[in-house]
Design a protein around this motif. Structure first.
Motif, PDB file in Angstrom:
ATOM      1  N   THR A   1       0.841  -1.183   0.000  1.00  0.00           N
ATOM      2  CA  THR A   1       0.000   0.000   0.000  1.00  0.00           C
ATOM      3  C   THR A   1       0.887   1.248   0.000  1.00  0.00           C
ATOM      4  O   THR A   1       1.899   1.310   0.690  1.00  0.00           O
TER       5      THR A   1
ATOM      6  N   ARG B   1      -5.256   8.341   1.674  1.00  0.00           N
ATOM      7  CA  ARG B   1      -5.764   7.433   2.703  1.00  0.00           C
ATOM      8  C   ARG B   1      -5.347   6.021   2.348  1.00  0.00           C
ATOM      9  O   ARG B   1      -5.548   5.573   1.230  1.00  0.00           O
ATOM     10  N   ARG B   2      -4.736   5.333   3.285  1.00  0.00           N
ATOM     11  CA  ARG B   2      -4.297   3.953   3.039  1.00  0.00           C
ATOM     12  C   ARG B   2      -5.268   2.985   3.686  1.00  0.00           C
ATOM     13  O   ARG B   2      -5.716   3.237   4.788  1.00  0.00           O
ATOM     14  N   PRO B   3      -5.536   1.845   3.111  1.00  0.00           N
ATOM     15  CA  PRO B   3      -5.258   1.463   1.724  1.00  0.00           C
ATOM     16  C   PRO B   3      -6.249   2.109   0.768  1.00  0.00           C
ATOM     17  O   PRO B   3      -7.416   2.263   1.113  1.00  0.00           O
TER      18      PRO B   3
ATOM     19  N   ASP C   1      -0.360  -5.712   1.986  1.00  0.00           N
ATOM     20  CA  ASP C   1       0.235  -5.630   3.323  1.00  0.00           C
ATOM     21  C   ASP C   1      -0.555  -4.734   4.273  1.00  0.00           C
ATOM     22  O   ASP C   1      -0.063  -4.384   5.334  1.00  0.00           O
ATOM     23  N   SER C   2      -1.773  -4.361   3.902  1.00  0.00           N
ATOM     24  CA  SER C   2      -2.481  -3.436   4.779  1.00  0.00           C
ATOM     25  C   SER C   2      -3.320  -4.202   5.798  1.00  0.00           C
ATOM     26  O   SER C   2      -3.369  -5.421   5.794  1.00  0.00           O
ATOM     27  N   VAL C   3      -3.991  -3.447   6.654  1.00  0.00           N
ATOM     28  CA  VAL C   3      -4.819  -4.068   7.684  1.00  0.00           C
ATOM     29  C   VAL C   3      -6.031  -4.762   7.079  1.00  0.00           C
ATOM     30  O   VAL C   3      -6.682  -5.550   7.753  1.00  0.00           O
ATOM     31  N   GLN C   4      -6.340  -4.470   5.811  1.00  0.00           N
ATOM     32  CA  GLN C   4      -7.472  -5.120   5.153  1.00  0.00           C
ATOM     33  C   GLN C   4      -7.040  -6.484   4.630  1.00  0.00           C
ATOM     34  O   GLN C   4      -6.432  -6.597   3.578  1.00  0.00           O
TER      35      GLN C   4
ATOM     36  N   ALA D   1      -1.314   2.085   7.348  1.00  0.00           N
ATOM     37  CA  ALA D   1      -2.325   1.023   7.296  1.00  0.00           C
ATOM     38  C   ALA D   1      -1.688  -0.352   7.116  1.00  0.00           C
ATOM     39  O   ALA D   1      -2.381  -1.325   6.848  1.00  0.00           O
TER      40      ALA D   1
ATOM     41  N   HIS E   1      -7.804   9.985   9.587  1.00  0.00           N
ATOM     42  CA  HIS E   1      -8.012   8.560   9.344  1.00  0.00           C
ATOM     43  C   HIS E   1      -7.261   7.714  10.374  1.00  0.00           C
ATOM     44  O   HIS E   1      -7.782   6.752  10.919  1.00  0.00           O
TER      45      HIS E   1
ATOM     46  N   GLU F   1      -8.942   7.798  13.656  1.00  0.00           N
ATOM     47  CA  GLU F   1     -10.095   6.885  13.594  1.00  0.00           C
ATOM     48  C   GLU F   1      -9.651   5.443  13.852  1.00  0.00           C
ATOM     49  O   GLU F   1     -10.278   4.711  14.620  1.00  0.00           O
ATOM     50  N   MET F   2      -8.563   5.067  13.171  1.00  0.00           N
ATOM     51  CA  MET F   2      -8.084   3.695  13.314  1.00  0.00           C
ATOM     52  C   MET F   2      -7.629   3.439  14.749  1.00  0.00           C
ATOM     53  O   MET F   2      -7.859   2.355  15.309  1.00  0.00           O
TER      54      MET F   2
END
Lengths: 235, 605
Positions: free
Chosen positions: A75, A97-99, A156-159, B212, B248, B251-252
């Motif tokens: 990301t 904004r990631r991802p 590699d993101s939190v998603q 992220a 953002h 928020e996280m």
């Protein structure tokens, strides 16, 4: 950016692609071999060959005139920016904004009709398919005719779902372009999970070091020695 | 310079200042009443963890070994030294992804180039500790992180801690620049998590491109679970995107229950000639640390919160170890049970073989009938002199006497049976161990078969038994009452008759009638046979001989089973270790509540 996109576009030119007829002939040879040795050699050893024949057969049946190229990367490495630059259109959303990219986008050079079945197979949604070549363009894009460029989500993101999507698509595409950047090129996930796996596919793998503006030029080549095991052509 | 809107109020005063406990709690000397004190309880726990082994290859063993190593490190590196000196300088460990700019940030905060920053990733391989010259002695003496050798030179050795003093840093505060947490270099990651476990305060650095990433968030979650005090830095933010990204990230953080952590947003900027960030950029962060350094109470509160969180987190981790230890014991028991079941089955087969007359077939029966049919039985029964004559006959004709052949037949029949059941049991045990994750690791190919010398030992055992039976007949023959009945029976023949009786079921008495009739044996002889096997005395002898035989078979099979059992015995942890761990953790928990650290926790929640 123009310099690097030029080089990448050069790598995708239609005349550099593998001749499908030769490929089919080789695939046929493997298939004949499998028929000949059926029952003579242990089945377990032949599983990879059977998988190859089946998948390559499916792939070639869908389209012989297209090459599916995926842009993969972490990301924030600039996959979508590169995608847009290569297409010379703003097709995939770019953001801070990631991802950013959660779904795969596709850009087809040439008429969409022929590529639709292939894109159905890869699972790219119709509303994320774009056509590059149009009557408005001159002959600039004809060299890339038959190219299908995919912009993958990050891995590699939190998603977590993004990574699953990437893993699924990497097994289906014809060529992978790894987009890395100076901040993230030493991340474990890129090397352990992907580059090391893909070094067997080095003929169809390309690594792009993106956003290298902040990186003093002379020191960059040295860094690639750290991953000699997965070294691939870099652009 | 851009700072996230809310961070001004969050970082206005060091966030934990409000949570300070009773002011005198920090000055309380650690209780020194033997093992009930917190350090004593922790040492006990450390010993219990060190004494526990996980030799069986169970799924839980790998993670238990890992947890045990991590806990031991944390006790040595942080908890024990920190408890010994609660007033020692506050250690801020700067952690984060590779390329996040940790080293540049540390350099800028202490206003000196103390840690190498660069474009080659991973940059920092050996950790760097920066402190005020006044605090250097504490860090140099090596109570904290004793596993790392102190150096004053930069080095590439990951087991070295490079100590640097910086006058620009206020006393009471030290920065540790850790290697990256997600590097491709394995040693870097292991070291980074070890260093983070030794932190009083985590300064977590991430960037606009990285915030992220999955790996740092896992680490942040584990930090929250341990109650560590965290401050976040969002670095290298493009000026135009700063508000959006900061919002953002906030928020996280809120979603992860980390909303209380102060957040500092630093814009992407150019470093000066020394490689330092402009002072204006780092000012809010530097101010926050300056206030923290100046306020001893706030510092103590940070230390106590992290310390208490780390202590509270010990309990579940130790519980996991205790469960894994219990699982080891249970697995060893299960493996033993599989061995015992297989060999009990083998024993039962032998017992059944003796009862159902299965052994009284083939050669044994033939030899018995020969023995009866040739009249040898009766001759030997009639007079002791018969034995001598037999030997003479055997010597002259070169053919063993039927009684000897019968004995051999009995022996080989028994040995065959024993070999059969032993092979079956070995095979059954081998397969059932193979199906067990821990059992497979203990197996050797030789275990699939009975031991090599089993046939010899079985033969010896059968011969010993036969001698035993004869001895039994002789001893019982000395009994007056019995003598009266069997005076005429030769010991040898009676003994053979007893052995045959052992093999015969109670319902089936092999009179050898068919053959005897065929051979024209007299009815009188048949009457004798009936008398012999009908005789209560012979039956009693047979029961004793059977018991003796089964006892010997059991000994033989036990020796076979021991080949498996010795393996689990070697690998088996002490059954008490799980409870030992739990008791040690319970003592720590009790001492923690008594120490007053826990009171802070109640306040803060």
């Amino acid at each position: 950016m123009t310099n690097i996109t030029g080089r990448i576009r050069e790598a995708f030119r239609g005349d550099q692609r593998v001749d499908p007829d030769a490929l089919i002939a080789r695939l046929d040879a493997v298939r004949r071999f499998l028929t000949a040795v059926d029952g003579l050699l242990p089945d377990a050893e032949l599983v990879p060959a059977h998988t190859l024949v089946e998948r390559a057969g499916t792939r070639l049946a869908l389209s012989r005139d297209h090459t599916v190229v995926a842009l993969a990367g972490a990301t924030g490495s600039g996959k979508s920016s590169l995608f847009n630059a290569l297409a010379q259109l703003e097709l995939s959303p770019v953001g801070v904004r990631r991802p950013t990219t959660g779904v795969t986008h596709a850009c087809v050079w040439g008429p969409l009709e022929g590529a639709n079945r292939l894109l159905d197979w890869t699972g790219v949604l119709p509303r994320h398919r774009f056509v590059r070549e149009s009557a408005l363009d001159a002959d600039d894009e004809t060299a890339l005719h038959g190219l299908i460029l995919l912009d993958l989500p990050d891995f590699d993101s939190v998603q977590r779902s993004h990574r699953l999507e990437v893993d699924r698509l990497l097994g289906l595409v014809d060529q992978v372009v790894w987009v890395v950047d100076p901040q993230k090129y030493a991340d474990r996930v890129i090397h352990d999970s992907y580059l090391r796996e893909f070094h067997r596919h080095r003929d169809v793998t390309l690594v792009v070091l993106n956003q290298a503006t902040g990186c003093p030029r002379p020191s960059c080549p040295g860094s690639w020695t750290t991953c000699a095991g997965c070294s691939t052509p870099t652009a | 310079m851009t700072t996230h809107g809310d961070s001004a109020t969050r970082s206005g005063a060091p966030a934990v200042a409000a949570r300070t406990g009773p002011p005198d709690a920090a000055e309380e000397p650690p209780a020194t009443t033997g093992d009930d004190s917190l350090p004593g309880a922790l040492s006990g726990l450390r010993a219990a963890i060190g004494a526990t082994r996980y030799p069986l290859a169970l799924p839980s063993a790998g993670s238990a070994r890992h947890t045990a190593a991590a806990l031991t490190d944390q006790l040595d590196d942080y908890l024990l030294p920190r408890l010994a000196r609660l007033d020692a300088p506050l250690l801020v460990v700067v952690g984060g992804s590779t390329g996040a700019g940790k080293s540049t940030l540390v350099n800028s905060l202490v206003k000196a180039r103390v840690s190498a920053a660069g474009v080659l990733r991973p940059t920092t391989r050996s950790p760097v500790l920066v402190c005020n010259p006044a605090d250097a002695a504490w860090f140099r003496q090596g109570d904290l992180l004793p596993g790392l050798t102190r150096t004053t030179e930069p080095s590439d050795d990951p087991r070295a801690l490079h100590l640097v003093t910086a006058p620009a840093l206020p006393p009471g505060l030290a920065f540790l620049d850790a290697p990256d947490i997600d590097s491709v270099v394995d040693a870097n990651r292991a070291l980074a998590s070890q260093l983070l476990a030794a932190a009083d305060l985590w300064l977590f650095v991430t960037t606009a491109a990285r915030y992220a990433d999955a790996v740092p968030w896992e680490l942040l979650r584990s930090a929250r679970a341990r109650g560590a005090v965290i401050a976040m830095v969002l670095d290298r933010v493009p000026a135009e995107a700063s508000d959006e990204i900061a919002a953002h990230l906030a928020e996280m953080l809120d979603a992860q229950d980390l909303g209380r952590a102060p957040l500092f947003v630093l814009p992407e900027t150019w470093v000066d000639g020394q490689g330092l960030l402009p002072e204006a950029v780092t000012a809010p962060l530097a101010d926050w640390f300056a206030r923290l350094a100046a306020d001893a109470d706030a510092r103590a509160a940070v230390v106590r919160q992290t310390l208490d969180g780390a202590l509270a987190a010990l309990h579940p981790a130790v519980e996991e170890l205790a469960d894994a230890a219990d699982e080891q014991v249970a697995a060893a028991d299960g493996l033993d049970e599989r061995v015992r079941a297989a060999y009990r089955g083998a024993e039962r087969t032998v017992e059944q073989g003796l009862q159902d007359g299965r052994l009284l077939r083939g050669e044994v029966l033939a030899r018995w009938q020969e023995f009866v049919g040739t009249g040898e039985l009766f001759r030997t029964l009639e007079a002791r002199i018969g034995r001598l004559r037999d030997r003479v006959v055997a010597a002259v004709t070169g053919r063993p006497a039927p009684s000897a052949e019968l004995r051999n037949a009995i022996e080989s029949q028994l040995v065959t049976l024993l070999r059969g059941v032993a092979s079956e049991a070995a095979e059954a045990t081998y397969t059932s161990w193979k199906a067990h994750p821990a059992g497979a690791g203990l197996l050797e190919p030789t275990l699939a078969h009975p031991s090599d010398d089993l046939p010899e030992r079985a033969e010896r055992m059968v011969r010993d038994w036969q001698r035993g039976v004869l001895e039994l007949v002789r001893v019982e023959g000395a009994d007056k009452r019995f003598v009266a009945r069997t005076a005429a029976y030769a010991v040898n023949a009676t003994g053979l008759a007893v052995m045959i009786a052992v093999f015969a079921s109670t319902a089936f008495i092999p009179t050898g009638l068919e053959l005897a009739t065929g051979a024209g044996t007299t009815v009188a002889a048949q009457a004798v046979l009936q008398a012999i096997f009908g005789d209560q005395a012979v039956r009693t002898l047979a029961a004793k001989a059977r018991g003796d035989l089964l006892e010997r078979v059991r000994t033989l099979l036990d020796a076979e089973a021991d080949r498996f059992l010795s393996r689990t015995t070697d690998a088996r942890p002490d059954a008490e270790v799980g409870d030992g761990l739990r008791r040690a953790a319970g003592r720590v928990e009790l001492a923690r509540h008594r120490s007053g650290l826990a009171a802070d926790e109640e306040d803060s929640r």
